[in-house]
Design a protein around this motif. Structure first.
Motif, mmCIF file in Angstrom:
data_model
loop_
_atom_site.group_PDB
_atom_site.id
_atom_site.type_symbol
_atom_site.label_atom_id
_atom_site.label_comp_id
_atom_site.label_asym_id
_atom_site.label_seq_id
_atom_site.Cartn_x
_atom_site.Cartn_y
_atom_site.Cartn_z
ATOM 1 N N TYR A 132 0.920 -1.201 -0.089
ATOM 2 C CA TYR A 132 0.065 0.098 0.052
ATOM 3 C C TYR A 132 0.911 1.431 0.012
ATOM 4 N N ALA A 133 0.321 2.345 -0.777
ATOM 5 C CA ALA A 133 0.915 3.662 -0.336
ATOM 6 C C ALA A 133 0.661 4.090 0.923
ATOM 7 N N ASP A 134 1.806 4.741 1.546
ATOM 8 C CA ASP A 134 1.633 5.036 2.848
ATOM 9 C C ASP A 134 0.524 6.025 3.243
ATOM 10 N N SER A 135 0.126 6.734 2.221
ATOM 11 C CA SER A 135 -1.042 7.585 2.342
ATOM 12 C C SER A 135 -2.434 6.916 2.405
ATOM 13 N N VAL A 136 -2.542 5.679 2.170
ATOM 14 C CA VAL A 136 -3.706 5.072 2.320
ATOM 15 C C VAL A 136 -3.572 3.803 3.355
ATOM 16 N N LYS A 137 -2.468 3.638 3.753
ATOM 17 C CA LYS A 137 -2.307 2.363 4.640
ATOM 18 C C LYS A 137 -3.112 2.481 6.017
ATOM 19 N N GLY A 138 -3.796 1.309 6.235
ATOM 20 C CA GLY A 138 -4.642 1.178 7.552
ATOM 21 C C GLY A 138 -6.169 1.959 7.173
ATOM 22 N N ARG A 139 -6.356 2.412 5.929
ATOM 23 C CA ARG A 139 -7.700 2.822 5.423
ATOM 24 C C ARG A 139 -8.276 2.109 4.266
ATOM 25 N N PHE A 140 -7.246 1.663 3.356
ATOM 26 C CA PHE A 140 -7.756 0.982 2.036
ATOM 27 C C PHE A 140 -7.190 -0.376 1.969
ATOM 28 N N THR A 141 -8.168 -1.269 1.522
ATOM 29 C CA THR A 141 -7.824 -2.617 1.550
ATOM 30 C C THR A 141 -8.191 -3.023 0.029
ATOM 31 N N ILE A 142 -7.026 -3.636 -0.487
ATOM 32 C CA ILE A 142 -7.169 -4.420 -1.817
ATOM 33 C C ILE A 142 -7.357 -5.859 -1.565
ATOM 34 N N SER A 143 -8.258 -6.598 -2.575
ATOM 35 C CA SER A 143 -8.462 -7.718 -2.568
ATOM 36 C C SER A 143 -8.801 -8.474 -4.034
ATOM 37 N N ARG A 144 -9.008 -9.615 -4.212
ATOM 38 C CA ARG A 144 -9.177 -10.126 -5.480
ATOM 39 C C ARG A 144 -9.774 -11.487 -5.188
ATOM 40 N N ASP A 145 -10.704 -11.914 -6.166
ATOM 41 C CA ASP A 145 -11.263 -13.099 -6.363
ATOM 42 C C ASP A 145 -10.882 -13.674 -7.661
ATOM 43 N N ASN A 146 -10.013 -14.565 -7.680
ATOM 44 C CA ASN A 146 -9.543 -15.092 -9.051
ATOM 45 C C ASN A 146 -10.685 -16.055 -9.619
ATOM 46 N N ALA A 147 -11.452 -16.538 -9.029
ATOM 47 C CA ALA A 147 -12.593 -17.402 -9.532
ATOM 48 C C ALA A 147 -13.691 -16.510 -10.343
ATOM 49 N N LYS A 148 -13.652 -15.199 -9.852
ATOM 50 C CA LYS A 148 -14.793 -14.282 -10.605
ATOM 51 C C LYS A 148 -13.794 -13.444 -11.394
ATOM 52 N N LYS A 149 -12.740 -13.555 -11.428
ATOM 53 C CA LYS A 149 -11.581 -12.543 -12.211
ATOM 54 C C LYS A 149 -11.857 -11.041 -11.786
ATOM 55 N N SER A 150 -11.925 -10.902 -10.621
ATOM 56 C CA SER A 150 -12.621 -9.616 -9.895
ATOM 57 C C SER A 150 -11.347 -9.191 -9.025
ATOM 58 N N MET A 151 -11.043 -7.778 -8.879
ATOM 59 C CA MET A 151 -10.486 -7.370 -7.708
ATOM 60 C C MET A 151 -11.102 -6.143 -7.112
ATOM 61 N N TYR A 152 -10.768 -5.800 -5.813
ATOM 62 C CA TYR A 152 -11.644 -4.725 -5.278
ATOM 63 C C TYR A 152 -10.740 -3.772 -4.479
#
Length: 126
Positions: free
Chosen positions: A60-80
């Motif tokens: 994470y970039a320092d500016s968003v660390k602790g506030r933003f969360t990245i995730s992915r679901d490969n079965a759905k070919k999706s990222m969030y």
């Protein structure tokens, strides 16, 4: 070839939350790292977050660390990108991106990404 289509974003008040989604079509992307970047008018596109192909490592970039969360679901070919405790300085156009197939390592460098979404506006009011 991989096509990325974003959804989500919009308007939120400071302290609120928004969620961005990005769906991939075309070639499989479960062996590619993916990431989120953002851009404001007159500035270069900046790194926000990235996650490895298997989803077991993120940066994470320092500016968003602790506030933003990245995730992915490969079965759905999706990222969030879950964005919490939003701040006015988070206002930007957000882009999802994917590295080439078999490039599974998470990476914060913009030029390491081959495929890009169309962008989604996020506006945070104070």
């Amino acid at each position: 070839q991989v096509q990325l289509v974003e959804s989500g974003g919009g308007l939120a008040q400071a302290g609120g939350s928004l969620r961005l989604s990005c769906v991939a079509s075309g070639r499989t992307f479960d062996n590619s790292a993916v990431g989120w970047f953002r851009q404001t008018a007159g500035k270069e596109r900046a790194f926000v977050a990235t996650i490895s192909g298997r989803g077991d490592y993120s940066i994470y970039a320092d500016s968003v660390k602790g506030r933003f969360t990245i995730s992915r679901d490969n079965a759905k070919k999706s990222m969030y990108l879950q964005m919490d405790n939003l701040k006015p300085e988070d206002t930007a156009v957000y882009y999802c991106a994917a590295r080439r197939p078999n490039y599974a390592l998470a990476n914060a460098e913009l030029d390491r990404y081959e495929y890009w979404g169309q962008g989604a506006q996020v506006t945070v009011s104070s």
